[in-house]
Every structure is written in structure tokens, then in C-alpha cells.
Scaffold this motif. Structure first.
Motif, PDB file in Angstrom:
ATOM      1  N   ILE A  68       0.958  -0.880  -0.020  1.00 39.30           N
ATOM      2  CA  ILE A  68       0.361  -0.562   0.005  1.00 39.30           C
ATOM      3  C   ILE A  68       0.678   1.380  -0.282  1.00 39.30           C
ATOM      4  N   ALA A  69       0.542   2.256  -0.812  1.00 39.78           N
ATOM      5  CA  ALA A  69       0.721   3.471  -0.968  1.00 39.78           C
ATOM      6  C   ALA A  69       0.067   4.474  -0.962  1.00 39.78           C
ATOM      7  N   PRO A  70       0.294   4.746   0.810  1.00 39.41           N
ATOM      8  CA  PRO A  70      -0.959   5.825   1.387  1.00 39.41           C
ATOM      9  C   PRO A  70      -0.105   7.636   0.528  1.00 39.41           C
ATOM     10  N   ALA A  71      -1.475   8.192   0.354  1.00 35.58           N
ATOM     11  CA  ALA A  71      -1.663   9.621  -0.474  1.00 35.58           C
ATOM     12  C   ALA A  71      -2.485  10.004   0.038  1.00 35.58           C
ATOM     13  N   MET A  72      -2.759  11.154   1.597  1.00 31.37           N
ATOM     14  CA  MET A  72      -3.802  11.934   2.098  1.00 31.37           C
ATOM     15  C   MET A  72      -2.980  13.527   2.524  1.00 31.37           C
ATOM     16  N   ASN A  73      -4.126  14.110   2.819  1.00 28.63           N
ATOM     17  CA  ASN A  73      -3.101  14.922   3.543  1.00 28.63           C
ATOM     18  C   ASN A  73      -3.086  14.700   5.085  1.00 28.63           C
ATOM     19  N   VAL A  74      -2.597  15.502   5.717  1.00 27.66           N
ATOM     20  CA  VAL A  74      -1.313  14.931   6.654  1.00 27.66           C
ATOM     21  C   VAL A  74      -2.774  14.638   8.067  1.00 27.66           C
ATOM     22  N   ASN A  75      -3.461  15.678   8.889  1.00 28.53           N
ATOM     23  CA  ASN A  75      -4.538  15.592   9.213  1.00 28.53           C
ATOM     24  C   ASN A  75      -5.628  13.993   9.317  1.00 28.53           C
ATOM     25  N   LEU A  76      -5.568  13.791   7.695  1.00 32.24           N
ATOM     26  CA  LEU A  76      -6.714  11.985   7.361  1.00 32.24           C
ATOM     27  C   LEU A  76      -5.670  11.511   7.673  1.00 32.24           C
ATOM     28  N   TYR A  77      -3.942  10.964   7.565  1.00 33.08           N
ATOM     29  CA  TYR A  77      -2.820  10.545   7.801  1.00 33.08           C
ATOM     30  C   TYR A  77      -2.913  10.357   9.464  1.00 33.08           C
TER      31      TYR A  77
ATOM     32  N   PHE B  24       3.847  -1.069   3.743  1.00 34.19           N
ATOM     33  CA  PHE B  24       3.684  -0.067   3.496  1.00 34.19           C
ATOM     34  C   PHE B  24       4.485   0.901   3.358  1.00 34.19           C
ATOM     35  N   ILE B  25       4.420   1.010   1.972  1.00 36.99           N
ATOM     36  CA  ILE B  25       5.285   2.166   1.006  1.00 36.99           C
ATOM     37  C   ILE B  25       4.972   3.642   0.884  1.00 36.99           C
ATOM     38  N   GLY B  26       5.463   4.185   2.393  1.00 34.96           N
ATOM     39  CA  GLY B  26       5.443   5.663   2.897  1.00 34.96           C
ATOM     40  C   GLY B  26       4.825   5.793   3.268  1.00 34.96           C
ATOM     41  N   PRO B  27       3.996   6.799   3.829  1.00 37.03           N
ATOM     42  CA  PRO B  27       4.231   8.223   3.069  1.00 37.03           C
ATOM     43  C   PRO B  27       5.476   9.211   3.516  1.00 37.03           C
ATOM     44  N   GLU B  28       5.493  10.343   2.894  1.00 33.13           N
ATOM     45  CA  GLU B  28       7.198  10.916   2.756  1.00 33.13           C
ATOM     46  C   GLU B  28       6.292  11.934   3.213  1.00 33.13           C
ATOM     47  N   THR B  29       7.006  13.306   3.683  1.00 32.72           N
ATOM     48  CA  THR B  29       6.375  14.608   4.016  1.00 32.72           C
ATOM     49  C   THR B  29       7.288  15.124   3.002  1.00 32.72           C
TER      50      THR B  29
ATOM     51  N   SER C 188       5.219   8.325  -1.881  1.00 32.56           N
ATOM     52  CA  SER C 188       5.542   7.846  -2.642  1.00 32.56           C
ATOM     53  C   SER C 188       6.145   8.024  -3.951  1.00 32.56           C
ATOM     54  N   GLU C 189       7.921   8.449  -3.999  1.00 34.46           N
ATOM     55  CA  GLU C 189       7.989   8.464  -5.610  1.00 34.46           C
ATOM     56  C   GLU C 189       7.544   7.485  -6.568  1.00 34.46           C
ATOM     57  N   PRO C 190       7.384   7.500  -7.727  1.00 38.27           N
ATOM     58  CA  PRO C 190       6.767   5.689  -8.715  1.00 38.27           C
ATOM     59  C   PRO C 190       8.379   5.254  -8.189  1.00 38.27           C
ATOM     60  N   ALA C 191       9.877   6.021  -8.295  1.00 35.80           N
ATOM     61  CA  ALA C 191      11.190   4.693  -8.328  1.00 35.80           C
ATOM     62  C   ALA C 191      10.901   4.692  -7.085  1.00 35.80           C
ATOM     63  N   GLU C 192      10.569   5.345  -5.392  1.00 39.03           N
ATOM     64  CA  GLU C 192      10.692   4.694  -4.490  1.00 39.03           C
ATOM     65  C   GLU C 192       8.997   2.828  -4.627  1.00 39.03           C
ATOM     66  N   ILE C 193       7.879   2.833  -5.057  1.00 44.65           N
ATOM     67  CA  ILE C 193       8.005   2.075  -5.179  1.00 44.65           C
ATOM     68  C   ILE C 193       7.819   1.072  -6.320  1.00 44.65           C
ATOM     69  N   LEU C 194       8.469   1.204  -7.375  1.00 45.44           N
ATOM     70  CA  LEU C 194       8.773   0.427  -7.710  1.00 45.44           C
ATOM     71  C   LEU C 194      10.105  -0.596  -7.618  1.00 45.44           C
ATOM     72  N   LYS C 195      10.740   0.345  -6.743  1.00 45.92           N
ATOM     73  CA  LYS C 195      11.600  -0.699  -6.301  1.00 45.92           C
ATOM     74  C   LYS C 195      11.393  -1.289  -5.135  1.00 45.92           C
ATOM     75  N   ALA C 196      10.237  -1.313  -3.982  1.00 47.08           N
ATOM     76  CA  ALA C 196       9.944  -1.870  -3.255  1.00 47.08           C
ATOM     77  C   ALA C 196       9.129  -2.751  -3.616  1.00 47.08           C
ATOM     78  N   VAL C 197       7.940  -3.236  -4.898  1.00 48.93           N
ATOM     79  CA  VAL C 197       7.688  -4.300  -5.156  1.00 48.93           C
ATOM     80  C   VAL C 197       9.172  -5.134  -5.876  1.00 48.93           C
ATOM     81  N   LYS C 198       9.536  -4.620  -6.330  1.00 47.48           N
ATOM     82  CA  LYS C 198      10.665  -5.491  -7.591  1.00 47.48           C
ATOM     83  C   LYS C 198      11.371  -6.444  -5.589  1.00 47.48           C
ATOM     84  N   GLU C 199      11.729  -5.429  -4.994  1.00 45.26           N
ATOM     85  CA  GLU C 199      12.049  -6.368  -3.454  1.00 45.26           C
ATOM     86  C   GLU C 199      11.080  -7.045  -2.610  1.00 45.26           C
TER      87      GLU C 199
END
Length: 178
Positions: free
Chosen positions: A118-127, A146-151, A165-176
Motif C-alpha cells: 500500500i502506498a498512502p497519499a492523503m492530507n496530514v490530518n487524515l494520515y 506500506f511504502i511511505g508516505p513521505e514528508t 512516495s515517488e514512483p521509483a521508490e514504489i517500483l523499488k519496493a515492488v521489486k524487493e
């Protein structure tokens, strides 16, 4: 990743545009990708974009003709499930076992024996909402990665945690994981 079967689910976030980059990168790395999108995700990106990237139908309607058992078939087919971007809504639904649309039913049918990221993406208050934090911990205990989220700079203009997280980081996590 050549020939790996990835079930890619998008939920309604402005980060859907970055999720398309992830889909494209997975395909360029030889993966077979099947997408599913929530109704809200399709408010951010078009069905044609996902079909153009994957050359496959985008599943989003629970009661569409021919889709009645797709939530079971897709889970059986997939070697890995990636929910990207993941909103607080869908994370909380998964943790609670709510299955009220195609995407959440698909995720409720997950047997957790295969990798689930899971790669979360949301407002800080929701997170930072206690319900979301509890749901994330519950899902981690089930084996979800979980991959991220990032600041970073969020869509609301605030610099805080919640950025996908950036696409490259998500791709890296999937590969791992694969």
C-alpha cells in the motif's frame, strides 16, 4: 519482474497521476498489470489512460455484466496486489472489512498469502487521524507492506507527512517483495 502478474488498485487522490507513472514503470519492467479503480480515482484520471498503459479493461463496477466474480478471479490471478494511491477512506475500509464497491470488495477478498503493498497519499490530518493510524497498524499485523508516505508539499499547500512516495521508490519496493 518479467511476466509477474500485478493487481494495481487506485483510490481517489490527486496522486493518481503519479500512480500512472508506477503502472507504466511496472509494464516497462515486464510485469503484466491489471488495474482496478474506485469511482473517485476515475475523477482524477480517465479510464482511457489506464487502458492505454495496460492494454486491459479497467475494473470499477461491481455489477457490470461479466464482472460478478471478477473480485475472486483477479485475486487468484495476481501474484502481488498494489494499492496506489491509498486514501484514508480505503485504508480504513480494508482494515474494517468493508466491501461496498468493486475495489473494496476486491481488497476484502484478498487472502493475505500473496504480497500486498500500500502506498498512502492523503492530507496530514487524515494520515494522523487515530482511526487511520489504527487501521495502518492492523494491516501491518496482517502482513501488508506500506511504502511511505513521505514528508513533502501536499496538494493543500502544506509541507507535511502524507505525500505519496515517488514512483521509483514504489517500483523499488515492488521489486524487493517479488
Amino acid at each position: 519482474m518479467k511476466g509477474k502478474k500485478i493487481l494495481f488498485i487506485l483510490s481517489g487522490s490527486i496522486a493518481c497521476f503519479k500512480a500512472c507513472e508506477v503502472v507504466s514503470a511496472l509494464i516497462k519492467n515486464g510485469a503484466e498489470v491489471q488495474t482496478c479503480a474506485t469511482k473517485n480515482a476515475l475523477n482524477f484520471i480517465g479510464e482511457a489512460t489506464l487502458e492505454g498503459l495496460t492494454h486491459k479493461k479497467v475494473y470499477h463496477e461491481m455489477f457490470e455484466s461479466g464482472s460478478y466474480l471478477k473480485h475472486i478471479e483477479l485475486n487468484s490471478w495476481a501474484e502481488l496486489t498494489l494499492l496506489c494511491p491509498a486514501t484514508a477512506n480505503i485504508i480504513n475500509k480494508i482494515a474494517a472489512g468493508i466491501a461496498d464497491d468493486f475495489a473494496s470488495t476486491l481488497l476484502a477478498a484478498n487472502d493475505y498469502k500473496k504480497p500486498f503493498l500500500i502506498a498512502p497519499a492523503m492530507n496530514v490530518n487524515l494520515y494522523l487521524n487515530p482511526a487511520t493510524a489504527e487501521s495502518i497498524e492492523k494491516l501491518k499485523k496482517r502482513g501488508v507492506v506500506f511504502i511511505g508516505p513521505e514528508t513533502g508539499l501536499l496538494a493543500c499547500g502544506v509541507k507535511a507527512i502524507g505525500k505519496m512516495s515517488e514512483p521509483a521508490e514504489i517500483l523499488k519496493a515492488v521489486k524487493e517483495v517479488l
